[in-house]
Design an enzyme around this catalytic site. Structure first.
Site, PDB file in Angstrom:
ATOM      1  N   GLU A  77      -2.116  -0.239   3.574  1.00 11.78           N
ATOM      2  CA  GLU A  77      -0.850   0.443   3.846  1.00 11.78           C
ATOM      3  C   GLU A  77      -1.002   1.967   3.953  1.00 11.78           C
ATOM      4  O   GLU A  77      -0.035   2.695   3.749  1.00 11.78           O
ATOM      5  CB  GLU A  77       0.181   0.086   2.767  1.00 11.78           C
ATOM      6  CG  GLU A  77       0.605  -1.361   2.826  1.00 11.78           C
ATOM      7  CD  GLU A  77       1.888  -1.586   2.044  1.00 11.78           C
ATOM      8  OE1 GLU A  77       2.923  -1.796   2.687  1.00 11.78           O
ATOM      9  OE2 GLU A  77       1.840  -1.538   0.803  1.00 11.78           O
ATOM     10  N   HIS A  96       3.758   5.661  -2.748  1.00 11.72           N
ATOM     11  CA  HIS A  96       4.305   4.344  -2.395  1.00 11.72           C
ATOM     12  C   HIS A  96       4.106   3.432  -3.587  1.00 11.72           C
ATOM     13  O   HIS A  96       2.979   3.303  -4.088  1.00 11.72           O
ATOM     14  CB  HIS A  96       3.606   3.758  -1.175  1.00 11.72           C
ATOM     15  CG  HIS A  96       3.890   2.288  -1.007  1.00 11.72           C
ATOM     16  ND1 HIS A  96       5.182   1.804  -0.851  1.00 11.72           N
ATOM     17  CD2 HIS A  96       3.085   1.197  -1.010  1.00 11.72           C
ATOM     18  CE1 HIS A  96       5.131   0.484  -0.754  1.00 11.72           C
ATOM     19  NE2 HIS A  96       3.881   0.087  -0.854  1.00 11.72           N
ATOM     20  N   HIS A 164      10.175  -5.158  -1.156  1.00 16.11           N
ATOM     21  CA  HIS A 164       8.780  -4.720  -1.261  1.00 16.11           C
ATOM     22  C   HIS A 164       8.621  -3.548  -2.230  1.00 16.11           C
ATOM     23  O   HIS A 164       7.878  -3.641  -3.200  1.00 16.11           O
ATOM     24  CB  HIS A 164       8.306  -4.377   0.165  1.00 16.11           C
ATOM     25  CG  HIS A 164       6.946  -3.761   0.253  1.00 16.11           C
ATOM     26  ND1 HIS A 164       6.368  -3.449   1.454  1.00 16.11           N
ATOM     27  CD2 HIS A 164       6.054  -3.364  -0.681  1.00 16.11           C
ATOM     28  CE1 HIS A 164       5.168  -2.910   1.248  1.00 16.11           C
ATOM     29  NE2 HIS A 164       4.957  -2.849  -0.041  1.00 16.11           N
TER      30      HIS A 164
HETATM   31 MN    MN Z   1       3.190  -1.964  -0.797  1.00 17.56          MN
END
Ligand code: MN
Length: 243
Positions: A77, A96, A164
């Site tokens: 990611e 993140h 998520h």
């Molecule tokens: Mn993630």
């Protein structure tokens, strides 16, 4: 030019703090933009954040590819970071995470609004990956998905990622670590206020602007609130989990 040893150390400590504060588990990442070359950023190789040391940090180019991976694997990611840095010249650091209390706000209509987290203004958008890519495994694993997330983020400081996690941006590593922790805390406060019933009085935009003005005035290296808290988080994280 590249980042200094102090910046590598700070990023490794940021990983340790995010793990110690239960913002990340085995997943999640934090990065910063190269102060001398805006097209580059720095992030750990693919590793659990609680294990990151300065030696694990790699440089990435504007397309999210490692400049010299030294045979090491990288996060799938990473395009969350590369595409937000591309879209937002003002952003110098990004977290993140899948911080758990925030996720329910991404799958319901419950509003994520600030009780204490002044940086939630102007708004907290929610990235719906189905809108741009149909059925996926929810990972932002291509530059196109990263760019779509950056569009949803817009000029805000945080965005939810449906089912998520979330992304938090800011002017430096201590700021994004602090914001990620405060975002999780605010999610808990909203849940608790909701349990008490009745309408919630959130921070007014005017109050939030004054709080953010105060936060922006804090100089790094001074023993003001921002630094005091960072040093406490660091000491605790490294005492429990030595680097
Ligand atoms: Mn993630």
């Amino acid at each position: 030019m590249s980042a200094s040893a102090e910046q590598y150390e700070e990023l490794a400590v940021a990983n340790r703090i995010l793990f110690d504060q239960e913002i990340v588990d085995g997943l999640g990442h934090v990065s910063f933009r190269d102060p001398d070359d805006a097209s580059r950023f720095y992030m750990s190789r693919a590793l659990a954040p609680g294990r990151v040391t300065p030696d694990d940090i790699l440089a990435f180019d504007a397309s999210g590819e490692p400049i010299d991976a030294r045979g090491r694997s990288v996060y799938q990611e990473r395009f969350i970071h590369s595409e937000i840095y591309r879209a937002r010249p003002d952003v110098q650091a990004i977290v993140h995470s899948h911080s758990p209390t925030v996720i329910p706000f991404s799958v319901t209509t419950a509003p994520m609004r600030p009780i204490r987290a002044a940086f939630f203004y102007p708004e907290v958008p929610n990235f719906e990956i189905r809108d741009v890519a149909g059925w996926t495994n929810l990972l932002v694993k291509t530059p196109e998905l990263g760019a779509a997330l950056a569009r949803t983020l817009g000029s805000n400081s945080v965005a939810l990622m449906r089912g998520h996690g979330n992304v938090v941006v800011g002017r430096d590593v201590p700021t994004v670590v602090s914001r990620a922790i405060k975002m999780e805390a605010d999610a808990r406060l909203i849940l608790q206020a909701t349990m008490l019933g009745g309408p919630i009085t959130y921070l007014a935009p005017e109050e939030a602007a004054l709080i953010e003005e105060m936060a922006a005035a804090v100089t790094r290296g001074s023993e003001q609130a921002h630094d005091r808290t960072w040093n406490m988080w660091k000491e605790q994280a490294l005492a429990r989990n030595p680097m």
